[in-house]
Design a protein around this motif. Structure first.
Motif, PDB file in Angstrom:
ATOM      1  N   MET A   1       0.849  -1.170   0.000  1.00  0.00           N
ATOM      2  CA  MET A   1       0.000   0.000   0.000  1.00  0.00           C
ATOM      3  C   MET A   1       0.897   1.236   0.000  1.00  0.00           C
ATOM      4  O   MET A   1       1.797   1.353   0.815  1.00  0.00           O
ATOM      5  CB  MET A   1      -0.902  -0.045   1.253  1.00  0.00           C
ATOM      6  N   THR A   2       0.626   2.138  -0.921  1.00  0.00           N
ATOM      7  CA  THR A   2       1.435   3.348  -1.013  1.00  0.00           C
ATOM      8  C   THR A   2       1.044   4.323   0.102  1.00  0.00           C
ATOM      9  O   THR A   2       0.024   4.151   0.765  1.00  0.00           O
ATOM     10  CB  THR A   2       1.227   4.042  -2.374  1.00  0.00           C
ATOM     11  N   ASN A   3       1.889   5.338   0.265  1.00  0.00           N
ATOM     12  CA  ASN A   3       1.609   6.349   1.298  1.00  0.00           C
ATOM     13  C   ASN A   3       0.294   7.080   1.024  1.00  0.00           C
ATOM     14  O   ASN A   3      -0.450   7.405   1.953  1.00  0.00           O
ATOM     15  CB  ASN A   3       2.749   7.360   1.382  1.00  0.00           C
ATOM     16  N   VAL A   4       0.026   7.346  -0.236  1.00  0.00           N
ATOM     17  CA  VAL A   4      -1.213   8.042  -0.598  1.00  0.00           C
ATOM     18  C   VAL A   4      -2.425   7.168  -0.272  1.00  0.00           C
ATOM     19  O   VAL A   4      -3.413   7.643   0.304  1.00  0.00           O
ATOM     20  CB  VAL A   4      -1.195   8.444  -2.092  1.00  0.00           C
ATOM     21  N   GLU A   5      -2.357   5.884  -0.626  1.00  0.00           N
ATOM     22  CA  GLU A   5      -3.451   4.956  -0.331  1.00  0.00           C
ATOM     23  C   GLU A   5      -3.637   4.811   1.176  1.00  0.00           C
ATOM     24  O   GLU A   5      -4.768   4.787   1.672  1.00  0.00           O
ATOM     25  CB  GLU A   5      -3.184   3.583  -0.951  1.00  0.00           C
ATOM     26  N   PHE A   6      -2.536   4.736   1.899  1.00  0.00           N
ATOM     27  CA  PHE A   6      -2.605   4.613   3.354  1.00  0.00           C
ATOM     28  C   PHE A   6      -3.241   5.865   3.968  1.00  0.00           C
ATOM     29  O   PHE A   6      -4.107   5.774   4.832  1.00  0.00           O
ATOM     30  CB  PHE A   6      -1.208   4.372   3.934  1.00  0.00           C
ATOM     31  N   SER A   7      -2.830   7.041   3.512  1.00  0.00           N
ATOM     32  CA  SER A   7      -3.396   8.294   4.002  1.00  0.00           C
ATOM     33  C   SER A   7      -4.889   8.373   3.713  1.00  0.00           C
ATOM     34  O   SER A   7      -5.679   8.805   4.554  1.00  0.00           O
ATOM     35  CB  SER A   7      -2.703   9.492   3.369  1.00  0.00           C
ATOM     36  N   TYR A   8      -5.277   7.948   2.519  1.00  0.00           N
ATOM     37  CA  TYR A   8      -6.692   7.951   2.156  1.00  0.00           C
ATOM     38  C   TYR A   8      -7.478   7.008   3.066  1.00  0.00           C
ATOM     39  O   TYR A   8      -8.556   7.353   3.558  1.00  0.00           O
ATOM     40  CB  TYR A   8      -6.857   7.557   0.680  1.00  0.00           C
ATOM     41  N   SER A   9      -6.942   5.832   3.318  1.00  0.00           N
ATOM     42  CA  SER A   9      -7.608   4.863   4.198  1.00  0.00           C
ATOM     43  C   SER A   9      -7.730   5.404   5.621  1.00  0.00           C
ATOM     44  O   SER A   9      -8.753   5.232   6.283  1.00  0.00           O
ATOM     45  CB  SER A   9      -6.851   3.534   4.217  1.00  0.00           C
ATOM     46  N   LEU A  10      -6.681   6.059   6.113  1.00  0.00           N
ATOM     47  CA  LEU A  10      -6.727   6.671   7.437  1.00  0.00           C
ATOM     48  C   LEU A  10      -7.832   7.713   7.514  1.00  0.00           C
ATOM     49  O   LEU A  10      -8.593   7.763   8.479  1.00  0.00           O
ATOM     50  CB  LEU A  10      -5.392   7.331   7.791  1.00  0.00           C
ATOM     51  N   ASN A  11      -7.905   8.537   6.491  1.00  0.00           N
ATOM     52  CA  ASN A  11      -8.924   9.585   6.454  1.00  0.00           C
ATOM     53  C   ASN A  11     -10.333   8.980   6.454  1.00  0.00           C
ATOM     54  O   ASN A  11     -11.234   9.496   7.113  1.00  0.00           O
ATOM     55  CB  ASN A  11      -8.725  10.476   5.228  1.00  0.00           C
ATOM     56  N   GLU A  12     -10.527   7.896   5.733  1.00  0.00           N
ATOM     57  CA  GLU A  12     -11.827   7.229   5.687  1.00  0.00           C
ATOM     58  C   GLU A  12     -12.230   6.680   7.058  1.00  0.00           C
ATOM     59  O   GLU A  12     -13.386   6.732   7.436  1.00  0.00           O
ATOM     60  CB  GLU A  12     -11.818   6.084   4.667  1.00  0.00           C
ATOM     61  N   HIS A  13     -11.274   6.162   7.813  1.00  0.00           N
ATOM     62  CA  HIS A  13     -11.566   5.558   9.110  1.00  0.00           C
ATOM     63  C   HIS A  13     -11.625   6.571  10.247  1.00  0.00           C
ATOM     64  O   HIS A  13     -12.110   6.254  11.329  1.00  0.00           O
ATOM     65  CB  HIS A  13     -10.535   4.468   9.438  1.00  0.00           C
ATOM     66  N   SER A  14     -11.152   7.776  10.029  1.00  0.00           N
ATOM     67  CA  SER A  14     -11.117   8.761  11.121  1.00  0.00           C
ATOM     68  C   SER A  14     -12.520   9.103  11.620  1.00  0.00           C
ATOM     69  O   SER A  14     -12.711   9.355  12.812  1.00  0.00           O
ATOM     70  CB  SER A  14     -10.393  10.032  10.677  1.00  0.00           C
ATOM     71  N   LYS A  15     -13.505   9.087  10.738  1.00  0.00           N
ATOM     72  CA  LYS A  15     -14.875   9.404  11.144  1.00  0.00           C
ATOM     73  C   LYS A  15     -15.434   8.350  12.098  1.00  0.00           C
ATOM     74  O   LYS A  15     -16.183   8.663  13.022  1.00  0.00           O
ATOM     75  CB  LYS A  15     -15.757   9.530   9.912  1.00  0.00           C
ATOM     76  N   SER A  16     -15.064   7.096  11.887  1.00  0.00           N
ATOM     77  CA  SER A  16     -15.593   6.029  12.749  1.00  0.00           C
ATOM     78  C   SER A  16     -14.866   5.964  14.093  1.00  0.00           C
ATOM     79  O   SER A  16     -15.359   5.326  15.025  1.00  0.00           O
ATOM     80  CB  SER A  16     -15.496   4.677  12.040  1.00  0.00           C
ATOM     81  N   LEU A  17     -13.728   6.636  14.197  1.00  0.00           N
ATOM     82  CA  LEU A  17     -12.984   6.629  15.461  1.00  0.00           C
ATOM     83  C   LEU A  17     -13.555   7.619  16.475  1.00  0.00           C
ATOM     84  O   LEU A  17     -13.399   7.440  17.684  1.00  0.00           O
ATOM     85  CB  LEU A  17     -11.514   6.967  15.207  1.00  0.00           C
ATOM     86  N   ARG A  18     -14.214   8.670  16.021  1.00  0.00           N
ATOM     87  CA  ARG A  18     -14.707   9.720  16.924  1.00  0.00           C
ATOM     88  C   ARG A  18     -15.672   9.206  17.995  1.00  0.00           C
ATOM     89  O   ARG A  18     -15.518   9.565  19.150  1.00  0.00           O
ATOM     90  CB  ARG A  18     -15.342  10.854  16.126  1.00  0.00           C
ATOM     91  N   PRO A  19     -16.677   8.392  17.649  1.00  0.00           N
ATOM     92  CA  PRO A  19     -17.581   7.907  18.711  1.00  0.00           C
ATOM     93  C   PRO A  19     -16.848   7.072  19.764  1.00  0.00           C
ATOM     94  O   PRO A  19     -17.147   7.165  20.958  1.00  0.00           O
ATOM     95  CB  PRO A  19     -18.612   7.063  17.963  1.00  0.00           C
ATOM     96  N   PHE A  20     -15.874   6.277  19.326  1.00  0.00           N
ATOM     97  CA  PHE A  20     -15.107   5.467  20.272  1.00  0.00           C
ATOM     98  C   PHE A  20     -14.267   6.361  21.185  1.00  0.00           C
ATOM     99  O   PHE A  20     -14.202   6.149  22.406  1.00  0.00           O
ATOM    100  CB  PHE A  20     -14.219   4.482  19.508  1.00  0.00           C
ATOM    101  N   ALA A  21     -13.664   7.388  20.606  1.00  0.00           N
ATOM    102  CA  ALA A  21     -12.871   8.334  21.395  1.00  0.00           C
ATOM    103  C   ALA A  21     -13.760   9.069  22.391  1.00  0.00           C
ATOM    104  O   ALA A  21     -13.364   9.313  23.535  1.00  0.00           O
ATOM    105  CB  ALA A  21     -12.166   9.326  20.475  1.00  0.00           C
TER     106      ALA A  21
END
Length: 169
Positions: free
Chosen positions: A1-21
């Motif tokens: 996975m390239t850095n760009v793909e990894f960054s995109y995946s992180l950004n996609e998952h950041s929304k689902s992390l907020r309720p847990f946080a």
């Protein structure tokens, strides 16, 4: 996975992390800080992520561990260590243990005052105290909602007057 793909995946998952946080911290600003710190740690440690594994679970693990580390650090900051040769602070009589007897007396007085309330006020007040909503109480007791609110208000006012000896201010 390239850095760009990894960054995109992180950004996609950041929304689902907020309720847990939010469940962990119980504060919006702390939750946002925790999400940001989790994303930073995930990005700086992207080489440790194995392709084909669950990125979301990996992020949740980072967040949980970050939260616990922060919590333990906060507890350690509040710990006092006596470094004097004769342990002066530990052996001084400045520290006392409270036995909470006064709270039992207060609780007994509260129950006594609630018991002395007229049942027309006590029943709605206790239902509200147990977590019922105004509308649920009104439906259960076949009363208008305004009457329920008024009776709860009057019960609280009576209890406040009867228990004014416990007022802290």
């Amino acid at each position: 996975m390239t850095n760009v793909e990894f960054s995109y995946s992180l950004n996609e998952h950041s929304k689902s992390l907020r309720p847990f946080a939010m469940r962990l911290t119980k504060d919006m600003d702390d939750a946002n800080d925790l999400v940001q710190e989790t994303m930073l740690k995930a990005y700086t440690n992207r080489d440790k992520f194995s392709d084909g594994t669950n990125l979301r679970a990996w992020l949740y693990t980072i967040m949980k561990n970050t939260f616990f580390t922060r919590y333990q650090r906060m507890l350690r900051r509040g710990t006092f260590v006596d470094t004097t040769d004769n342990l002066h602070y530990i052996n001084s009589g400045d520290f006392s243990i409270e036995n909470k007897a006064h709270s039992k007396f207060a609780l007994d007085d509260i129950y006594k005052c609630i018991g002395a309330l007229n049942s027309a006020y006590k029943v709605p007040f206790m239902m509200y105290f147990k977590g019922f909503k105004y509308q649920e109480i009104a439906d259960e007791l076949n009363l208008p909602i305004g009457t329920v609110k008024n009776r709860i208000h009057l019960a609280r006012k009576t209890l406040k007057g009867d228990l004014k000896v416990y007022k802290t201010n």
